[in-house]
Scaffold this motif. Structure first.
Motif, mmCIF file in Angstrom:
data_model
loop_
_atom_site.group_PDB
_atom_site.id
_atom_site.type_symbol
_atom_site.label_atom_id
_atom_site.label_comp_id
_atom_site.label_asym_id
_atom_site.label_seq_id
_atom_site.Cartn_x
_atom_site.Cartn_y
_atom_site.Cartn_z
ATOM 1 N N THR A 3 0.824 -1.228 0.000
ATOM 2 C CA THR A 3 0.000 0.000 0.000
ATOM 3 C C THR A 3 0.859 1.280 0.000
ATOM 4 O OG1 THR A 3 -0.188 -0.058 2.418
ATOM 5 C CG2 THR A 3 -1.934 -1.129 1.167
ATOM 6 N N TRP A 53 1.120 5.786 0.690
ATOM 7 C CA TRP A 53 1.011 6.617 1.891
ATOM 8 C C TRP A 53 -0.160 7.589 1.880
ATOM 9 C CZ3 TRP A 53 1.287 11.268 -0.336
ATOM 10 C CH2 TRP A 53 2.134 11.442 -1.425
ATOM 11 N N LYS A 84 2.158 -5.087 3.468
ATOM 12 C CA LYS A 84 3.293 -4.174 3.636
ATOM 13 C C LYS A 84 2.820 -2.730 3.511
ATOM 14 C CE LYS A 84 6.880 -1.857 1.370
ATOM 15 N NZ LYS A 84 6.512 -0.755 2.227
ATOM 16 N N GLU A 140 6.359 2.829 4.081
ATOM 17 C CA GLU A 140 7.274 3.231 5.153
ATOM 18 C C GLU A 140 7.091 4.698 5.539
ATOM 19 O OE1 GLU A 140 7.881 2.457 2.103
ATOM 20 O OE2 GLU A 140 9.568 3.557 1.218
ATOM 21 N N GLY A 150 9.183 -4.702 -0.092
ATOM 22 C CA GLY A 150 8.303 -4.694 -1.268
ATOM 23 C C GLY A 150 8.808 -5.590 -2.382
ATOM 24 N N PHE A 188 -1.162 -4.418 -5.583
ATOM 25 C CA PHE A 188 -0.285 -3.256 -5.353
ATOM 26 C C PHE A 188 -1.035 -1.958 -5.632
ATOM 27 C CE2 PHE A 188 2.362 0.011 -7.279
ATOM 28 C CZ PHE A 188 3.336 0.198 -6.310
ATOM 29 N N THR A 189 -0.914 -0.996 -4.764
ATOM 30 C CA THR A 189 -1.369 0.365 -5.050
ATOM 31 C C THR A 189 -0.184 1.297 -4.878
ATOM 32 O OG1 THR A 189 -3.604 -0.114 -4.298
ATOM 33 C CG2 THR A 189 -2.991 2.201 -4.421
ATOM 34 N N GLY A 190 0.056 2.115 -5.889
ATOM 35 C CA GLY A 190 1.185 3.036 -5.802
ATOM 36 C C GLY A 190 1.513 3.590 -7.171
ATOM 37 N N SER A 191 2.785 3.883 -7.359
ATOM 38 C CA SER A 191 3.199 4.580 -8.578
ATOM 39 C C SER A 191 3.304 3.608 -9.762
ATOM 40 C CB SER A 191 4.568 5.220 -8.340
ATOM 41 O OG SER A 191 5.514 4.210 -8.055
ATOM 42 N N GLU A 202 -3.293 -0.794 -8.848
ATOM 43 C CA GLU A 202 -4.011 0.487 -8.759
ATOM 44 C C GLU A 202 -2.950 1.569 -8.839
ATOM 45 O OE1 GLU A 202 -7.181 0.714 -8.761
ATOM 46 O OE2 GLU A 202 -7.819 -1.289 -8.170
ATOM 47 N N LEU A 203 -2.881 2.246 -9.981
ATOM 48 C CA LEU A 203 -1.725 3.124 -10.214
ATOM 49 C C LEU A 203 -2.137 4.584 -10.326
ATOM 50 C CD1 LEU A 203 0.083 0.674 -12.670
ATOM 51 C CD2 LEU A 203 0.287 0.815 -10.195
ATOM 52 N N CYS A 242 -5.184 9.664 -5.933
ATOM 53 C CA CYS A 242 -4.933 9.046 -7.251
ATOM 54 C C CYS A 242 -6.006 9.485 -8.244
ATOM 55 C CB CYS A 242 -4.881 7.540 -7.123
ATOM 56 S SG CYS A 242 -6.257 6.890 -6.208
ATOM 57 N N GLU A 263 0.954 13.113 -13.902
ATOM 58 C CA GLU A 263 0.404 13.145 -12.536
ATOM 59 C C GLU A 263 1.340 13.957 -11.639
ATOM 60 O OE1 GLU A 263 0.550 9.530 -9.993
ATOM 61 O OE2 GLU A 263 -1.577 9.902 -9.682
ATOM 62 N N TRP A 282 -13.588 -0.083 -8.170
ATOM 63 C CA TRP A 282 -12.563 0.961 -8.237
ATOM 64 C C TRP A 282 -11.371 0.434 -9.008
ATOM 65 C CZ3 TRP A 282 -12.468 5.987 -6.778
ATOM 66 C CH2 TRP A 282 -11.222 6.633 -6.835
HETATM 67 P P1 NAD Z 1 5.215 4.101 -4.489
HETATM 68 O O1 NAD Z 1 5.037 3.312 -5.725
HETATM 69 O O2 NAD Z 1 6.470 4.831 -4.294
HETATM 70 O O3 NAD Z 1 5.080 3.140 -3.201
HETATM 71 C C1 NAD Z 1 3.964 2.327 -2.984
HETATM 72 C C2 NAD Z 1 4.365 1.144 -2.135
HETATM 73 O O4 NAD Z 1 5.277 0.326 -2.870
HETATM 74 C C3 NAD Z 1 5.071 1.508 -0.837
HETATM 75 O O5 NAD Z 1 4.641 0.633 0.182
HETATM 76 C C4 NAD Z 1 6.545 1.266 -1.182
HETATM 77 O O6 NAD Z 1 7.354 0.972 -0.066
HETATM 78 C C5 NAD Z 1 6.426 0.057 -2.079
HETATM 79 N N1 NAD Z 1 7.574 -0.150 -2.976
HETATM 80 C C6 NAD Z 1 8.537 0.740 -3.339
HETATM 81 N N2 NAD Z 1 9.421 0.142 -4.182
HETATM 82 C C7 NAD Z 1 8.998 -1.129 -4.359
HETATM 83 C C8 NAD Z 1 9.468 -2.225 -5.142
HETATM 84 N N3 NAD Z 1 10.570 -2.136 -5.909
HETATM 85 N N4 NAD Z 1 8.765 -3.377 -5.125
HETATM 86 C C9 NAD Z 1 7.632 -3.480 -4.399
HETATM 87 N N5 NAD Z 1 7.151 -2.497 -3.608
HETATM 88 C C10 NAD Z 1 7.820 -1.323 -3.601
HETATM 89 O O7 NAD Z 1 3.926 5.039 -4.404
HETATM 90 P P2 NAD Z 1 3.610 6.155 -3.312
HETATM 91 O O8 NAD Z 1 4.526 7.290 -3.567
HETATM 92 O O9 NAD Z 1 3.581 5.523 -1.958
HETATM 93 O O10 NAD Z 1 2.093 6.544 -3.702
HETATM 94 C C11 NAD Z 1 1.786 7.473 -4.689
HETATM 95 C C12 NAD Z 1 1.314 6.801 -5.946
HETATM 96 O O11 NAD Z 1 0.264 5.888 -5.660
HETATM 97 C C13 NAD Z 1 0.706 7.770 -6.947
HETATM 98 O O12 NAD Z 1 1.188 7.513 -8.243
HETATM 99 C C14 NAD Z 1 -0.788 7.485 -6.888
HETATM 100 O O13 NAD Z 1 -1.507 7.809 -8.029
HETATM 101 C C15 NAD Z 1 -0.809 6.035 -6.580
HETATM 102 N N6 NAD Z 1 -2.089 5.649 -5.949
HETATM 103 C C16 NAD Z 1 -3.023 5.007 -6.712
HETATM 104 C C17 NAD Z 1 -4.263 4.665 -6.167
HETATM 105 C C18 NAD Z 1 -5.328 3.983 -7.005
HETATM 106 O O14 NAD Z 1 -6.324 3.523 -6.450
HETATM 107 N N7 NAD Z 1 -5.172 3.882 -8.312
HETATM 108 C C19 NAD Z 1 -4.528 4.952 -4.826
HETATM 109 C C20 NAD Z 1 -3.551 5.590 -4.082
HETATM 110 C C21 NAD Z 1 -2.318 5.929 -4.661
#
Ligand code: NAD
Length: 483
Positions: A151, A153, A177, A180, A214, A228-231, A252-253, A286, A385, A451
């Motif tokens: 997840t 932050w 996870k 951090e 991660g 996974f939700t993140g970048s 979910e990106l 996001c 973004e 979603w």
């Molecule tokens: P991030 O990708 O930097 O981190 C997300 C998670 O991935 C964290 O827990 C991080 O520790 C972990 N991570 C980092 N490197 C990794 C690796 N190599 N392998 C596996 N896990 C790893 O994203 P962020 O900065 O925490 O969040 C912002 C991003 O999340 C934005 O792009 C946003 O659009 C996206 N987001 C999307 C949604 C959605 O529903 N589509 C929701 C919330 C956030």
């Protein structure tokens, strides 16, 4: 200062194998409030092994038992409401009212999947109508297995609920996870697991960063799926790791969502929805509707209404009831957003409001609520973004142009349409390529509706029955019919 130098594995808080420590920062006071362990691959091995041992028992426990556990999760979160709102606000910088919305969304999600888990029992073995005579087919749903949940932050308790609740409902066992950057609120999930008597190994929680936890989690040979939700950058790495082993991913990106304001709109009403779509959570959403496509006939009136509202926003301590917008969640994100603002200056973007119109608090990772108009479609601020309180506007001459430009993005997570004519707004919504389309409302997130994104915004859907389905394997048992 809180010390969180342990991992939650097999229902025990254990010392991490890792020696590194990570500071957890309060983004308003810019000071360290806790320290978490930076776990490593040995922690991942132990957590995955615990989840694997727990899987048969949890799967066999049945949907009704799992539904009870999820309802107990919801009750336990509700019982800690005040504490968790305060903690989310302190760790993330979001204002109290927004932290309360997050918590209530998370609770609603656990309750929704409690019901879905109970319904699952009734759906097991349902007859499938087949054309071949003398043959019967029945449909069963098995859990996918051991799943890794990662997840970000911006909405820690919400994004973890959207994964954890359906995964547990399905009968999967979990290694979670948290980010951090904001690990504090999600620690409560492990405490609650103990409190409600969740069997050992069903929920394991690992603290650490992407490199330490991660990556080893998403590459682990005994993980059956990663959600996974993140970048996009990290999501692509997670998907590549899953491809090596042919296991499933849900992603979910990012997004660059449009908000379309038609000429038949009351600009004052529209301004409220535009504001909520971009300045909530200081723009770190996001689904932020960060591209404003406004009909030229109402553009001046809308920008005037937005300017007035931006001037009235109170920036400050997220724990104060008077504050409308807190700081960004971390220094790195502020640096990223400031990079875009510097670029806007270089490109000579037309400013409606920026830092010159706003007194920033003396400390905290603040960025002023910023609004540009008539932004060229070639600008990086229009296309990428930003993940901060930065809104880019562009005028359109008609509905067709608005739809065309709305869809002209590599992302497709969400969109909003505002029109005095609801039928028209709904019809325009149907033309847009995105997973969630709102019309004449703010961004409502309902546990019953899916979603997820089109295009580069992700793969799969969370929430609703689709969220549950993403943690289930479908199995058909076929043979001669007995009658
Ligand atoms: P991030 O990708 O930097 O981190 C997300 C998670 O991935 C964290 O827990 C991080 O520790 C972990 N991570 C980092 N490197 C990794 C690796 N190599 N392998 C596996 N896990 C790893 O994203 P962020 O900065 O925490 O969040 C912002 C991003 O999340 C934005 O792009 C946003 O659009 C996206 N987001 C999307 C949604 C959605 O529903 N589509 C929701 C919330 C956030």
């Amino acid at each position: 200062m809180q010390q969180l130098i342990r991992q939650f594995i097999d229902n025990r808080w254990v010392e991490s194998a890792g020696q590194r420590r990570l500071p957890v920062i309060d983004p308003y006071h810019q000071r360290q409030i806790a320290e978490v362990t930076a776990g490593d691959a040995a922690d991942v091995d132990a957590a995955v092994a615990a989840a694997r041992r727990a899987l048969p028992g949890w799967q066999a426990s049945g949907g009704a038992r799992r539904g009870d556990a999820l309802a107990a999760f919801a009750d336990a979160l509700a019982a800690r409401r005040g504490e968790l709102i305060h903690l989310s606000s302190t760790n993330n910088g979001k204002v109290l009212a927004e932290a309360a919305i997050d918590l209530d969304d998370a609770i609603a999600c656990y309750r929704y999947y409690a019901d879905q888990a109970r319904d699952l029992d009734e759906r097991q073995g349902s007859a499938v109508s087949v054309a071949m005579s003398g043959i019967e087919a029945r449909c069963y749903h098995d859990p996918v297995g051991v799943v890794g949940l990662i997840t970000p932050w911006n909405f820690p308790l919400v994004t973890s609920a959207w994964k954890l609740a359906p995964a547990l409902a399905a009968g999967c066992t979990v290694v979670l996870k948290p980010s951090e950057v904001t690990p504090l609120p999600e620690q409560a999930l492990a405490e609650i697991a103990l409190e409600i008597g969740l069997p050992s190994g069903v929920l394991n929680l690992l603290n650490g960063d992407g490199e330490g936890i991660g990556a080893p989690l998403s590459q682990h040979p005994d993980i059956d799926k990663v959600s996974f939700t993140g970048s996009n950058r990290v999501g692509e790495a997670v998907m590549a790791a899953a491809a090596e082993r042919t296991v499933g991913v849900s992603l979910e990106l990012g997004g660059k969502s449009p908000i379309l304001v038609m000429e038949d709109t009351d600009p004052e009403q529209a301004a409220d929805w535009v504001m909520a779509g971009i300045y909530f959570n200081a723009g770190q959403i996001c689904s932020a509707t960060s591209r404003l496509l406004v009909h030229e006939a109402v553009a001046d009136a809308l920008y005037a209404a937005l300017g007035k509202r931006i001037d009235a926003l109170v920036l400050g301590n997220p724990l104060s009831e008077q504050t409308d917008m807190g700081p960004l969640a971390n220094a790195r994100q502020r640096e990223t957003v400031n990079g875009y603002l510097a670029l806007a200056e270089q490109e000579g973007l037309r400013v409606v409001r920026d830092a010159r119109h706003c007194q920033l608090p003396p400390h905290g990772y603040f960025v002023a609520p910023t609004l540009y108009r008539d932004v060229p479609l070639t600008s990086r601020l229009w296309k990428e973004e930003i993940f901060g309180p930065v809104l880019c506007g562009h005028s359109v001459a008609n509905e067709q142009e608005a739809i065309l430009l709305a869809n002209d993005s590599e992302f497709g997570l969400a969109a909003t349409v505002i029109s005095g004519d609801s039928d028209r707004a709904r019809r325009i919504g149907r033309e847009l390529r995105a997973g969630s389309i709102w019309f004449n409302t703010e961004q409502l997130v309902l546990p019953e509706t899916g979603w997820g994104g089109f295009k580069r915004s992700g793969i799969g859907r969370e929430l609703g029955p689709w969220g549950l389905a993403s943690y289930l394997e479908v199995k058909h048992v076929i043979g001669p019919s007995l009658d």
